[in-house]
Write a protein that holds these residues in place. Structure first.
Motif, PDB file in Angstrom:
ATOM      1  N   GLN A  86       0.812  -1.229   0.000  1.00 25.26           N
ATOM      2  CA  GLN A  86       0.000   0.000   0.000  1.00 25.26           C
ATOM      3  C   GLN A  86       0.842   1.275   0.000  1.00 25.26           C
ATOM      4  OE1 GLN A  86      -3.403  -0.184  -0.663  1.00 25.26           O
ATOM      5  NE2 GLN A  86      -2.896   1.907  -1.208  1.00 25.26           N
ATOM      6  N   PRO A  87       1.888   1.378   0.814  1.00 27.92           N
ATOM      7  CA  PRO A  87       2.727   2.582   0.700  1.00 27.92           C
ATOM      8  C   PRO A  87       3.377   2.696  -0.689  1.00 27.92           C
ATOM      9  CG  PRO A  87       3.207   1.407   2.729  1.00 27.92           C
ATOM     10  CD  PRO A  87       2.285   0.540   1.945  1.00 27.92           C
ATOM     11  N   TRP A  88       3.800   1.559  -1.251  1.00 28.54           N
ATOM     12  CA  TRP A  88       4.358   1.576  -2.601  1.00 28.54           C
ATOM     13  C   TRP A  88       3.314   2.068  -3.596  1.00 28.54           C
ATOM     14  CZ3 TRP A  88       2.309  -1.185  -6.667  1.00 28.54           C
ATOM     15  CH2 TRP A  88       2.982  -1.032  -7.879  1.00 28.54           C
ATOM     16  N   ARG A  89       2.099   1.536  -3.496  1.00 25.57           N
ATOM     17  CA  ARG A  89       1.034   1.886  -4.448  1.00 25.57           C
ATOM     18  C   ARG A  89       0.732   3.377  -4.383  1.00 25.57           C
ATOM     19  NH1 ARG A  89      -4.228  -0.556  -6.503  1.00 25.57           N
ATOM     20  NH2 ARG A  89      -5.251   1.291  -7.312  1.00 25.57           N
ATOM     21  N   THR A  90       0.653   3.928  -3.189  1.00 24.74           N
ATOM     22  CA  THR A  90       0.365   5.356  -3.024  1.00 24.74           C
ATOM     23  C   THR A  90       1.419   6.195  -3.743  1.00 24.74           C
ATOM     24  OG1 THR A  90      -0.753   4.951  -0.921  1.00 24.74           O
ATOM     25  CG2 THR A  90       0.055   7.196  -1.318  1.00 24.74           C
ATOM     26  N   GLU A  91       2.692   5.871  -3.534  1.00 23.68           N
ATOM     27  CA  GLU A  91       3.766   6.628  -4.183  1.00 23.68           C
ATOM     28  C   GLU A  91       3.800   6.361  -5.681  1.00 23.68           C
ATOM     29  OE1 GLU A  91       6.657   8.934  -5.531  1.00 23.68           O
ATOM     30  OE2 GLU A  91       5.575   9.165  -3.662  1.00 23.68           O
ATOM     31  N   ALA A  92       3.552   5.120  -6.097  1.00 22.27           N
ATOM     32  CA  ALA A  92       3.578   4.786  -7.523  1.00 22.27           C
ATOM     33  C   ALA A  92       2.487   5.545  -8.279  1.00 22.27           C
ATOM     34  CB  ALA A  92       3.429   3.280  -7.719  1.00 22.27           C
ATOM     35  N   GLU A  93       1.307   5.627  -7.699  1.00 21.17           N
ATOM     36  CA  GLU A  93       0.219   6.388  -8.338  1.00 21.17           C
ATOM     37  C   GLU A  93       0.577   7.863  -8.441  1.00 21.17           C
ATOM     38  OE1 GLU A  93      -3.962   6.256  -7.285  1.00 21.17           O
ATOM     39  OE2 GLU A  93      -3.759   4.102  -6.952  1.00 21.17           O
ATOM     40  N   ALA A  94       1.151   8.406  -7.373  1.00 23.42           N
ATOM     41  CA  ALA A  94       1.535   9.822  -7.382  1.00 23.42           C
ATOM     42  C   ALA A  94       2.601  10.071  -8.457  1.00 23.42           C
ATOM     43  CB  ALA A  94       2.044  10.245  -6.012  1.00 23.42           C
ATOM     44  N   HIS A  95       3.556   9.160  -8.585  1.00 23.15           N
ATOM     45  CA  HIS A  95       4.594   9.290  -9.606  1.00 23.15           C
ATOM     46  C   HIS A  95       3.983   9.216 -11.004  1.00 23.15           C
ATOM     47  CE1 HIS A  95       7.868   7.996 -12.268  1.00 23.15           C
ATOM     48  NE2 HIS A  95       8.565   8.861 -11.554  1.00 23.15           N
ATOM     49  N   TYR A  96       3.036   8.318 -11.187  1.00 25.16           N
ATOM     50  CA  TYR A  96       2.362   8.193 -12.477  1.00 25.16           C
ATOM     51  C   TYR A  96       1.642   9.502 -12.818  1.00 25.16           C
ATOM     52  CZ  TYR A  96      -0.415   6.149 -16.249  1.00 25.16           C
ATOM     53  OH  TYR A  96      -0.988   5.877 -17.466  1.00 25.16           O
ATOM     54  N   ALA A  97       0.972  10.085 -11.846  1.00 29.99           N
ATOM     55  CA  ALA A  97       0.275  11.353 -12.075  1.00 29.99           C
ATOM     56  C   ALA A  97       1.268  12.437 -12.498  1.00 29.99           C
ATOM     57  CB  ALA A  97      -0.492  11.773 -10.828  1.00 29.99           C
ATOM     58  N   ARG A  98       2.437  12.491 -11.848  1.00 27.72           N
ATOM     59  CA  ARG A  98       3.452  13.480 -12.223  1.00 27.72           C
ATOM     60  C   ARG A  98       3.943  13.231 -13.653  1.00 27.72           C
ATOM     61  NH1 ARG A  98       4.880  12.348  -6.826  1.00 27.72           N
ATOM     62  NH2 ARG A  98       6.645  11.028  -7.434  1.00 27.72           N
ATOM     63  N   SER A  99       4.052  11.956 -14.035  1.00 26.89           N
ATOM     64  CA  SER A  99       4.481  11.628 -15.400  1.00 26.89           C
ATOM     65  C   SER A  99       3.431  12.017 -16.424  1.00 26.89           C
ATOM     66  CB  SER A  99       4.803  10.132 -15.513  1.00 26.89           C
ATOM     67  OG  SER A  99       5.963   9.829 -14.781  1.00 26.89           O
ATOM     68  N   VAL A 100       2.164  11.877 -16.077  1.00 30.95           N
ATOM     69  CA  VAL A 100       1.079  12.311 -16.971  1.00 30.95           C
ATOM     70  C   VAL A 100       1.212  13.807 -17.226  1.00 30.95           C
ATOM     71  CG1 VAL A 100      -1.428  12.664 -17.123  1.00 30.95           C
ATOM     72  CG2 VAL A 100      -0.518  10.443 -16.388  1.00 30.95           C
ATOM     73  N   ILE A 101       1.443  14.565 -16.178  1.00 30.19           N
ATOM     74  CA  ILE A 101       1.591  16.019 -16.308  1.00 30.19           C
ATOM     75  C   ILE A 101       2.840  16.350 -17.127  1.00 30.19           C
ATOM     76  CG2 ILE A 101       2.020  18.162 -15.037  1.00 30.19           C
ATOM     77  CD1 ILE A 101       0.335  16.836 -12.725  1.00 30.19           C
ATOM     78  N   ALA A 102       3.957  15.671 -16.836  1.00 32.94           N
ATOM     79  CA  ALA A 102       5.203  15.933 -17.566  1.00 32.94           C
ATOM     80  C   ALA A 102       5.071  15.605 -19.045  1.00 32.94           C
ATOM     81  CB  ALA A 102       6.347  15.135 -16.947  1.00 32.94           C
ATOM     82  N   SER A 103       4.139  14.723 -19.372  1.00 30.34           N
ATOM     83  CA  SER A 103       3.914  14.354 -20.775  1.00 30.34           C
ATOM     84  C   SER A 103       2.890  15.250 -21.455  1.00 30.34           C
ATOM     85  CB  SER A 103       3.456  12.895 -20.861  1.00 30.34           C
ATOM     86  OG  SER A 103       4.495  12.050 -20.459  1.00 30.34           O
ATOM     87  N   GLY A 104       2.461  16.291 -20.761  1.00 27.76           N
ATOM     88  CA  GLY A 104       1.538  17.236 -21.361  1.00 27.76           C
ATOM     89  C   GLY A 104       0.084  17.020 -21.005  1.00 27.76           C
ATOM     90  N   GLY A 105      -0.184  16.047 -20.140  1.00 29.11           N
ATOM     91  CA  GLY A 105      -1.564  15.811 -19.712  1.00 29.11           C
ATOM     92  C   GLY A 105      -2.037  16.911 -18.785  1.00 29.11           C
ATOM     93  N   PRO A 106      -3.352  17.111 -18.714  1.00 28.32           N
ATOM     94  CA  PRO A 106      -3.884  18.177 -17.861  1.00 28.32           C
ATOM     95  C   PRO A 106      -3.692  17.852 -16.369  1.00 28.32           C
ATOM     96  CG  PRO A 106      -5.671  16.905 -18.858  1.00 28.32           C
ATOM     97  CD  PRO A 106      -4.394  16.394 -19.445  1.00 28.32           C
ATOM     98  N   ALA A 107      -3.087  18.783 -15.657  1.00 27.99           N
ATOM     99  CA  ALA A 107      -2.803  18.587 -14.240  1.00 27.99           C
ATOM    100  C   ALA A 107      -4.048  18.258 -13.409  1.00 27.99           C
ATOM    101  CB  ALA A 107      -2.077  19.801 -13.675  1.00 27.99           C
ATOM    102  N   PRO A 108      -5.183  18.936 -13.642  1.00 25.70           N
ATOM    103  CA  PRO A 108      -6.352  18.635 -12.808  1.00 25.70           C
ATOM    104  C   PRO A 108      -6.842  17.187 -12.939  1.00 25.70           C
ATOM    105  CG  PRO A 108      -6.654  20.711 -13.968  1.00 25.70           C
ATOM    106  CD  PRO A 108      -5.431  20.069 -14.542  1.00 25.70           C
TER     107      PRO A 108
END
Length: 151
Positions: free
Chosen positions: A15-37
């Motif tokens: 669960q701690p891994w999953r929480t951080e992995a999801e957050a990292h994925y969200a940051r990668s979506v933004i870095a790839s030009g995806g909408p931050a919201p």
């Protein structure tokens, strides 16, 4: 060359891994030009789809990578038929650029061989040029390309 040992993640570590992995994925979506919201929602939906039973989702394997006693990264692989799909790999921030990403991927390949898998695949965000270069050096070939244009 750096070598690592893969140790299966425990359910308590998941669960701690999953929480951080999801957050990292969200940051990668933004870095790839995806909408931050929408990034956190998209990450949560992706992980929910890929891991409907969380840690107990069949054919999914989670490891931490160690160099001696030092945890240096993690790896998540899902197995489908004769293929291992690398869904997530990361190296701890303070030990990056020391060969651990390569070592984790080579350990993944050994695991695949040991488990009679014939192919290993992955997706990588376009902005992650370091990872893309590593995968190419390891013999991965591009099999598709997604493109987008903001309007």
């Amino acid at each position: 060359m750096t070598d690592v040992r893969l140790e299966p993640m425990t359910e308590d570590q998941y669960q701690p891994w999953r929480t951080e992995a999801e957050a990292h994925y969200a940051r990668s979506v933004i870095a790839s030009g995806g909408p931050a919201p929408d990034a956190a929602r998209k990450a949560a939906e992706t992980y929910a789809r890929l891991l409907p039973d969380e840690f107990a989702t069949p054919d999914n394997h989670f490891w931490y990578a160690y160099d001696g006693d030092r945890r240096v990264g993690f790896l998540w692989i899902a197995v489908t038929e004769d293929t291992a799909v690398v869904h997530n790999i990361a190296v701890e921030a303070d030990v990056r650029r020391r060969g651990y990403g390569r070592a984790i991927m080579l350990a993944a390949e050994r695991w695949c061989h040991d488990n009679s898998l014939r192919r290993i695949s992955l997706r990588v965000f376009a902005h992650n040029t370091g990872a893309r270069a590593l995968y190419e050096q390891l013999g991965f070939a591009e099999t598709s390309r997604a493109m987008a244009k903001d309007l």
